[in-house]
Design a protein around this motif. Structure first.
Motif, PDB file in Angstrom:
ATOM      1  N   LEU A  81       0.825  -1.205   0.000  1.00 59.76           N
ATOM      2  CA  LEU A  81       0.000   0.000   0.000  1.00 59.76           C
ATOM      3  C   LEU A  81       0.863   1.261   0.000  1.00 59.76           C
ATOM      4  N   ALA A  82       1.961   1.219   0.765  1.00 62.12           N
ATOM      5  CA  ALA A  82       2.878   2.364   0.785  1.00 62.12           C
ATOM      6  C   ALA A  82       3.492   2.584  -0.590  1.00 62.12           C
ATOM      7  N   ARG A  83       3.804   1.474  -1.297  1.00 61.92           N
ATOM      8  CA  ARG A  83       4.365   1.589  -2.649  1.00 61.92           C
ATOM      9  C   ARG A  83       3.346   2.213  -3.598  1.00 61.92           C
ATOM     10  N   VAL A  84       2.084   1.773  -3.498  1.00 62.65           N
ATOM     11  CA  VAL A  84       1.022   2.342  -4.341  1.00 62.65           C
ATOM     12  C   VAL A  84       0.870   3.845  -4.068  1.00 62.65           C
ATOM     13  N   ALA A  85       0.991   4.209  -2.788  1.00 56.80           N
ATOM     14  CA  ALA A  85       0.843   5.613  -2.413  1.00 56.80           C
ATOM     15  C   ALA A  85       2.096   6.434  -2.704  1.00 56.80           C
ATOM     16  N   GLY A  86       3.209   5.752  -2.993  1.00 56.45           N
ATOM     17  CA  GLY A  86       4.450   6.464  -3.257  1.00 56.45           C
ATOM     18  C   GLY A  86       5.036   7.091  -2.008  1.00 56.45           C
ATOM     19  N   MET A  87       4.910   6.397  -0.866  1.00 52.87           N
ATOM     20  CA  MET A  87       5.382   6.928   0.407  1.00 52.87           C
ATOM     21  C   MET A  87       6.167   5.856   1.148  1.00 52.87           C
ATOM     22  N   SER A  88       6.911   6.262   2.147  1.00 53.59           N
ATOM     23  CA  SER A  88       7.557   5.287   3.016  1.00 53.59           C
ATOM     24  C   SER A  88       6.494   4.642   3.891  1.00 53.59           C
ATOM     25  N   ARG A  89       6.776   3.457   4.422  1.00 53.46           N
ATOM     26  CA  ARG A  89       5.782   2.750   5.245  1.00 53.46           C
ATOM     27  C   ARG A  89       5.381   3.583   6.451  1.00 53.46           C
ATOM     28  N   THR A  90       6.370   4.205   7.092  1.00 53.22           N
ATOM     29  CA  THR A  90       6.075   4.990   8.293  1.00 53.22           C
ATOM     30  C   THR A  90       5.207   6.196   7.975  1.00 53.22           C
ATOM     31  N   ALA A  91       5.584   6.946   6.943  1.00 53.16           N
ATOM     32  CA  ALA A  91       4.812   8.127   6.567  1.00 53.16           C
ATOM     33  C   ALA A  91       3.422   7.732   6.083  1.00 53.16           C
ATOM     34  N   PHE A  92       3.352   6.632   5.325  1.00 50.32           N
ATOM     35  CA  PHE A  92       2.050   6.175   4.823  1.00 50.32           C
ATOM     36  C   PHE A  92       1.127   5.788   5.967  1.00 50.32           C
ATOM     37  N   SER A  93       1.614   4.980   6.897  1.00 53.70           N
ATOM     38  CA  SER A  93       0.783   4.528   8.018  1.00 53.70           C
ATOM     39  C   SER A  93       0.276   5.703   8.838  1.00 53.70           C
ATOM     40  N   ALA A  94       1.152   6.688   9.059  1.00 53.63           N
ATOM     41  CA  ALA A  94       0.753   7.856   9.845  1.00 53.63           C
ATOM     42  C   ALA A  94      -0.315   8.669   9.107  1.00 53.63           C
TER      43      ALA A  94
END
Length: 252
Positions: free
Chosen positions: A149-162
């Motif tokens: 999901l973070a890859r789809v969003a183009g974000m790091s896992r930490t930033a995406f989850s937050a």
């Protein structure tokens, strides 16, 4: 409550709405020009999944007229159609009501328009989190992960989850499970799909794994939920049937 003066004695709406024959009720003198027109309606939601929309909306939304030109024009059409007696009136009213809801949601979800924007309505308007949500919705059968999901969003896992938690109000995988369970409840109530088959459609490796997840989220097994929901629907149908009269009994 709706009032022109808070000192005005209150009246129960059903007392003057129920007797109407043309779905229009009027307060005050019929000789005077109306000061305010109120148009009311409601939408029937699937009770099993209604929370997905209800939890994302505030209890009350006020849309300023100068920010809703299209919605204002639609409302005028709706009022004209309420007054009309032409063929297809009910069909047109149904379609216009849905458009009014759509435009209201658009306003509510537009950036900076309302502090009440929350939940997945707000998240869908975010280009990155919205992409992740659409991926969750389209990958039910194969499943997903926070990393994907973070890859789809183009974000790091930490930033995406937050960011996901901030906009949606819950962690990504918790939302994914909730979405699966909403689909499962709908299928159990409305189809005869075997529970084992449904488990694989929802991305579970076995019927037992699906049943355990369903029980944990819903509080009862898939079979019990299917039985209870259908029994409830059958009872509702019976309650809506008109009672037999003596004349009916005499002719049957």
């Amino acid at each position: 409550m709706i009032a022109s003066d808070m000192e005005t004695p209150s009246r129960i709406a059903n007392d003057f709405l129920r007797p109407t024959t043309n779905r229009v009720a009027r307060l005050g003198s019929a000789r005077e020009k109306p000061v305010v027109h109120l148009v009311g309606g409601r939408f029937a939601l699937d009770l099993a999944n209604a929370h997905l929309l209800i939890e994302a909306l505030p209890e009350f939304v006020r849309i300023p007229a100068d920010e809703a030109r299209s919605l204002r024009d639609l409302t005028r059409l709706l009022v004209d159609e309420v007054r009309a007696v032409q063929n297809g009136r009910l069909r047109v009213l149904d379609q216009l009501a849905q458009l009014v809801l759509t435009y209201a949601l658009r306003w509510l979800d537009s950036e900076g328009k309302s502090p009440a924007r929350t939940g997945w309505l707000r998240a869908l308007a975010d280009s990155r989190i919205g992409a992740a949500l659409r991926h969750i919705h389209s990958s039910v059968e194969t499943g997903t992960s926070v990393a994907e999901l973070a890859r789809v969003a183009g974000m790091s896992r930490t930033a995406f989850s937050a960011r996901f938690g901030e906009l949606v109000g819950q962690p990504p995988l918790a939302y994914a499970i909730q979405w699966r369970m909403s689909l499962a409840k709908d299928a159990l109530r409305t189809t005869d799909c075997a529970i084992g088959e449904l488990a694989f459609k929802l991305g579970y490796g076995s019927e037992s794994a699906f049943s355990m997840a369903f029980r944990r989220e819903v509080g009862r097994s898939p079979r019990a939920y299917r039985y209870e929901s259908r029994a409830s629907s059958y009872t509702t149908i019976l309650d809506q049937q008109p009672a037999a009269t003596a004349e009916d009994a005499a002719t049957s």
